[in-house]
Motif scaffolding. Structure first.
Motif, mmCIF file in Angstrom:
data_model
loop_
_atom_site.group_PDB
_atom_site.id
_atom_site.type_symbol
_atom_site.label_atom_id
_atom_site.label_comp_id
_atom_site.label_asym_id
_atom_site.label_seq_id
_atom_site.Cartn_x
_atom_site.Cartn_y
_atom_site.Cartn_z
ATOM 1 N N VAL A 1 0.792 -1.203 0.027
ATOM 2 C CA VAL A 1 0.008 -0.101 -0.176
ATOM 3 C C VAL A 1 0.900 1.248 -0.261
ATOM 4 O O VAL A 1 0.391 2.427 0.184
ATOM 5 C CB VAL A 1 -0.996 0.135 1.011
ATOM 6 C CG1 VAL A 1 -2.014 -1.099 1.255
ATOM 7 C CG2 VAL A 1 -0.429 -0.109 2.370
ATOM 8 N N THR B 1 -0.239 5.139 -0.877
ATOM 9 C CA THR B 1 -1.638 5.461 -0.841
ATOM 10 C C THR B 1 -1.913 6.030 0.521
ATOM 11 O O THR B 1 -1.236 5.604 1.558
ATOM 12 C CB THR B 1 -2.460 3.919 -1.109
ATOM 13 O OG1 THR B 1 -2.166 3.162 0.054
ATOM 14 C CG2 THR B 1 -1.852 3.230 -2.364
ATOM 15 N N TRP C 1 -1.382 3.616 3.667
ATOM 16 C CA TRP C 1 0.133 3.454 3.987
ATOM 17 C C TRP C 1 0.172 4.379 5.260
ATOM 18 O O TRP C 1 0.963 3.939 6.180
ATOM 19 C CB TRP C 1 0.944 3.831 2.993
ATOM 20 C CG TRP C 1 2.314 3.999 3.453
ATOM 21 C CD1 TRP C 1 3.214 5.357 3.270
ATOM 22 C CD2 TRP C 1 3.426 3.591 4.147
ATOM 23 N NE1 TRP C 1 4.332 5.411 3.724
ATOM 24 C CE2 TRP C 1 4.548 4.102 4.302
ATOM 25 C CE3 TRP C 1 3.422 1.908 4.445
ATOM 26 C CZ2 TRP C 1 5.696 3.823 4.916
ATOM 27 C CZ3 TRP C 1 4.422 1.399 5.324
ATOM 28 C CH2 TRP C 1 5.500 2.307 5.475
ATOM 29 N N LEU D 1 -6.502 12.465 -0.942
ATOM 30 C CA LEU D 1 -5.720 11.833 -1.701
ATOM 31 C C LEU D 1 -4.041 12.196 -1.058
ATOM 32 O O LEU D 1 -4.122 13.280 -0.340
ATOM 33 C CB LEU D 1 -5.609 12.727 -3.025
ATOM 34 C CG LEU D 1 -6.425 12.259 -4.230
ATOM 35 C CD1 LEU D 1 -6.137 13.068 -5.319
ATOM 36 C CD2 LEU D 1 -6.027 10.525 -4.693
ATOM 37 N N ARG E 1 0.100 12.019 -5.185
ATOM 38 C CA ARG E 1 -0.715 11.664 -6.193
ATOM 39 C C ARG E 1 -1.385 12.688 -7.155
ATOM 40 O O ARG E 1 -1.627 13.952 -6.440
ATOM 41 C CB ARG E 1 -1.968 11.005 -5.742
ATOM 42 C CG ARG E 1 -1.556 9.655 -5.097
ATOM 43 C CD ARG E 1 -1.314 8.722 -6.177
ATOM 44 N NE ARG E 1 -0.895 7.345 -5.576
ATOM 45 C CZ ARG E 1 -1.693 6.300 -5.781
ATOM 46 N NH1 ARG E 1 -2.955 6.628 -6.183
ATOM 47 N NH2 ARG E 1 -1.322 5.062 -5.254
#
Length: 232
Positions: free
Chosen positions: A68, A71, A74, A154, A158
């Motif tokens: 992960v 993301t 995480w 987000l 990202r």
């Protein structure tokens, strides 16, 4: 990129800066707490809970991390509590004495405030981690706003993150400085169009400096503090 040499130039033209976006872990706070927690304490407690050797537990836990990475999961206390069957928030409180500000952070933030610069914390950390660290350091007393990636939806690395920030905290790319210790996050900000970016080369006080890639970098905040006082 080598760190700034104050004898040669100032790291920032403060006359152009209206807003300063600041990362938390590794930038304002010593990353030693997080590195110790995730690399040593969590695997050790996972081993105890599941009857494994620490080497076995470390391999399993690190594999879960990689699944992960990058993301929001995480960074999520709740995700890891469920995934590892450990009370992550409680474990963090056990070692909260390791939570430390980097040197000169508070004087730097205070001086930003007196110079009329807006101070905004932008962090991928989970709200439970933020609350613990603010309680321990009183960092929130020296900020104008705190924006959490989990609330925006987000992580900083990202695409789309900065549009979300712009919608709730409007800023000018020409007049905003962003400071972070993550090359991936800085690269994402650069792609978005930031003109003023700084890396932190030594996020963990117990580890060697890390490469900052193409970004200008500081080792400690005394350089910024001196240039801010001299240039404002």
């Amino acid at each position: 990129m080598v760190p700034w040499n104050p004898a040669e130039s100032d790291p920032v033209d403060w006359s152009t800066i209206q807003t300063v976006f600041l990362d938390m872990d590794g930038t304002l706070l010593d990353l030693h707490f997080d590195n110790y927690f995730w690399r040593q304490l969590v695997p050790a407690r996972y081993a105890q809970r599941h009857g494994l050797s620490e080497a076995q537990a470390r391999a399993l836990v690190y594999a879960r991390y990689r699944e992960v990475e990058g993301t929001l999961a995480w960074y999520s206390v709740d995700h890891w509590s469920q995934t590892l069957d450990l009370d992550i928030a409680l474990l963090k409180e056990e070692v909260e004495h390791l939570i430390q500000l980097h040197p000169q952070v508070l004087p730097f933030l205070e001086t930003l405030g007196t110079r009329g610069k807006r101070r905004v914390l932008l962090t991928n950390a989970h709200p439970k981690s933020i609350a613990l660290k603010l309680r321990k350091t009183r960092l929130g007393d020296h900020l104008d706003r705190i924006l959490c990636a989990h609330e925006l939806g987000l992580p900083k690395e990202r695409p789309g993150f900065w549009d979300l920030v712009q919608a709730v905290e409007p800023f000018s790319l020409e007049h905003t400085l962003f400071i972070d210790d993550s090359p991936a996050v800085l690269q994402a900000a650069q792609r978005y169009g930031f003109r003023h970016l700084l890396a932190v080369r030594k996020p963990d006080s117990q580890s060697p400096p890390q490469p900052s890639g193409p970004f200008p970098a500081i080792d400690q905040f005394d350089v910024l503090l001196d240039s801010l006082r001299a240039g404002s």
